[in-house]
Design a protein around this motif. Structure first.
Motif, PDB file in Angstrom:
ATOM      1  N   ARG A  31     -26.900   8.347  10.231  1.00  0.00           N
ATOM      2  CA  ARG A  31     -27.578   7.286   9.497  1.00  0.00           C
ATOM      3  C   ARG A  31     -27.304   5.947  10.178  1.00  0.00           C
ATOM      4  NH1 ARG A  31     -29.213   9.679   4.581  1.00  0.00           N
ATOM      5  NH2 ARG A  31     -29.970   7.640   3.901  1.00  0.00           N
ATOM      6  N   LEU A  32     -28.366   5.195  10.413  1.00  0.00           N
ATOM      7  CA  LEU A  32     -28.262   3.899  11.084  1.00  0.00           C
ATOM      8  C   LEU A  32     -28.859   2.830  10.192  1.00  0.00           C
ATOM      9  CD1 LEU A  32     -29.001   6.259  13.395  1.00  0.00           C
ATOM     10  CD2 LEU A  32     -28.630   4.288  14.888  1.00  0.00           C
ATOM     11  N   ARG A  33     -28.034   1.841   9.839  1.00  0.00           N
ATOM     12  CA  ARG A  33     -28.477   0.735   8.997  1.00  0.00           C
ATOM     13  C   ARG A  33     -28.237  -0.570   9.746  1.00  0.00           C
ATOM     14  NH1 ARG A  33     -25.478   4.224   5.531  1.00  0.00           N
ATOM     15  NH2 ARG A  33     -26.799   5.232   3.961  1.00  0.00           N
ATOM     16  N   ARG A  34     -29.261  -1.344   9.823  1.00  0.00           N
ATOM     17  CA  ARG A  34     -29.198  -2.612  10.579  1.00  0.00           C
ATOM     18  C   ARG A  34     -28.050  -3.489  10.072  1.00  0.00           C
ATOM     19  NH1 ARG A  34     -34.570  -6.367  10.924  1.00  0.00           N
ATOM     20  NH2 ARG A  34     -33.716  -8.161  12.058  1.00  0.00           N
ATOM     21  N   GLY A  35     -27.198  -3.947  11.011  1.00  0.00           N
ATOM     22  CA  GLY A  35     -26.082  -4.814  10.647  1.00  0.00           C
ATOM     23  C   GLY A  35     -24.854  -4.077  10.170  1.00  0.00           C
ATOM     24  N   ARG A  36     -24.899  -2.728  10.178  1.00  0.00           N
ATOM     25  CA  ARG A  36     -23.769  -1.911   9.738  1.00  0.00           C
ATOM     26  C   ARG A  36     -23.376  -0.919  10.830  1.00  0.00           C
ATOM     27  NH1 ARG A  36     -21.595  -3.733   4.797  1.00  0.00           N
ATOM     28  NH2 ARG A  36     -23.312  -4.523   3.515  1.00  0.00           N
ATOM     29  N   LYS A  37     -22.166  -0.395  10.734  1.00  0.00           N
ATOM     30  CA  LYS A  37     -21.741   0.652  11.655  1.00  0.00           C
ATOM     31  C   LYS A  37     -22.572   1.911  11.389  1.00  0.00           C
ATOM     32  CE  LYS A  37     -17.669  -0.745  13.656  1.00  0.00           C
ATOM     33  NZ  LYS A  37     -17.184  -0.483  15.013  1.00  0.00           N
ATOM     34  N   PRO A  38     -22.974   2.641  12.427  1.00  0.00           N
ATOM     35  CA  PRO A  38     -23.653   3.915  12.202  1.00  0.00           C
ATOM     36  C   PRO A  38     -22.689   4.913  11.558  1.00  0.00           C
ATOM     37  CG  PRO A  38     -23.101   3.655  14.519  1.00  0.00           C
ATOM     38  CD  PRO A  38     -22.770   2.352  13.862  1.00  0.00           C
ATOM     39  N   THR A  39     -23.236   5.864  10.803  1.00  0.00           N
ATOM     40  CA  THR A  39     -22.402   6.853  10.122  1.00  0.00           C
ATOM     41  C   THR A  39     -22.950   8.255  10.353  1.00  0.00           C
ATOM     42  OG1 THR A  39     -23.638   6.795   8.024  1.00  0.00           O
ATOM     43  CG2 THR A  39     -21.848   5.189   8.297  1.00  0.00           C
ATOM     44  N   SER A  50     -17.414   5.545  15.767  1.00  0.00           N
ATOM     45  CA  SER A  50     -16.780   4.553  16.630  1.00  0.00           C
ATOM     46  C   SER A  50     -17.859   3.982  17.545  1.00  0.00           C
ATOM     47  CB  SER A  50     -15.661   5.210  17.450  1.00  0.00           C
ATOM     48  OG  SER A  50     -15.097   4.278  18.341  1.00  0.00           O
ATOM     49  N   ALA A  51     -18.537   2.943  17.060  1.00  0.00           N
ATOM     50  CA  ALA A  51     -19.684   2.380  17.776  1.00  0.00           C
ATOM     51  C   ALA A  51     -19.962   0.984  17.235  1.00  0.00           C
ATOM     52  CB  ALA A  51     -20.911   3.272  17.575  1.00  0.00           C
TER      53      ALA A  51
END
Length: 287
Positions: A31-39, A50-51
């Protein structure tokens, strides 16, 4: 390329390395959310990679990769809220583009969910033995979105097909077989025929007229056209195996489309899938 590797392949290099480390944990989604760490979604819970934080450009790069750099051409697919790519479903969020009161796509993308399908051979063996020891009966599988319907449906198709049933699969989203150039990536059994991308009603008539199937299977009944396809199949004496979104049997009756489906008397068995990750539970009942 296995489904996990396909999902990792979509990711930008800065995110890919952190994702690759989680292969043994068998993620269900990235899951990729703009402005957040990917999960990564693992056993129903999200775990940060870790990205770096996700940028809009990261999301655009993924969409360009899976649409062949043609976001405009993929707009009709995006209007459904997701794109299918190599058997994987990529959910999309952002600002909706509305034209003549209809959703036409998205811009200013904010989130992606890359769902990673799995083959779970043997997961449904006891269920299949319980339901079909006297022969196949029309079956509807239900669960919440992302609850394992497609995985279970794929496994039932494989088992029935390998036992000798001729099965036609209507793979409208190319998620059951993940066909690439006519070659099926998932094992759907020895006696299975596949039509990818065609609307279910049109595909059903092709299978009925041309392939002499004993069972026709389809994923995610969600429209009046899908109900029409089921009516055509049952009227010709062919078995039906399908799935739909619902947590429980009573939820089917709360939605007019599914209530009509039950009232048609198409299905003899209802399979409810609960739990998450590797702890799925399959409950069969007569309807």
């Amino acid at each position: 390329m296995d489904p996990f590797s396909r999902a990792v392949y979509m990711l930008p290099p800065e995110i890919r390395q952190g994702a690759e480390r989680l292969k043994e944990a068998a993620p269900e989604e990235f899951r990729l959310r703009r402005g957040r760490k990917p999960t990564a979604l693992i056993n129903g819970k999200e775990r940060e990679l870790s990205a770096p934080e996700v940028t809009e450009r990261d999301i655009e790069r993924i969409l360009e990769k899976i649409t062949g750099a043609s976001l405009h051409a993929a707009a009709p697919a995006m209007s459904e809220g997701y794109i299918s790519f190599m058997g994987l479903r990529v959910g999309i969020c952002g600002e909706a583009i509305i034209h003549n009161k209809e959703l036409k796509g998205f811009k200013n993308f904010s989130s992606l969910a890359i769902r990673i399908p799995k083959e779970c051979k043997g997961a449904c063996d006891s269920l299949i033995d319980e339901m079909y020891f006297r022969g196949f009966k029309n079956t509807l599988l239900i669960s919440r979105p992302g609850g394992g319907k497609t995985t279970a449906l794929r496994e039932i198709i494989r088992k029935l097909s390998d036992s000798g049933y001729r099965i036609g699969v209507l793979d409208e989203r190319n998620e059951l077989g993940a066909s690439e150039g006519g070659r099926v990536q998932f094992d759907l059994g020895a006696h299975t025929d596949l039509i990818s991308f065609a609307p279910k009603a049109a595909g059903a008539m092709m299978l009925l007229k041309g392939m002499n199937e004993e069972i026709i299977a389809m994923d995610e009944i969600s429209s009046a056209g899908d109900i029409s396809a089921l009516s055509q199949i049952c009227g010709c004496g062919v078995g039906v195996l399908a799935s739909a979104h619902a947590n429980r049997k009573d939820e089917l009756y709360m939605r007019p489309l599914y209530r009509r489906l039950i009232d048609l008397g198409v299905f003899q068995y209802l399979v409810t899938i609960s739990g998450s990750g590797t702890k799925r539970k399959y409950t069969a009942e007569r309807i």
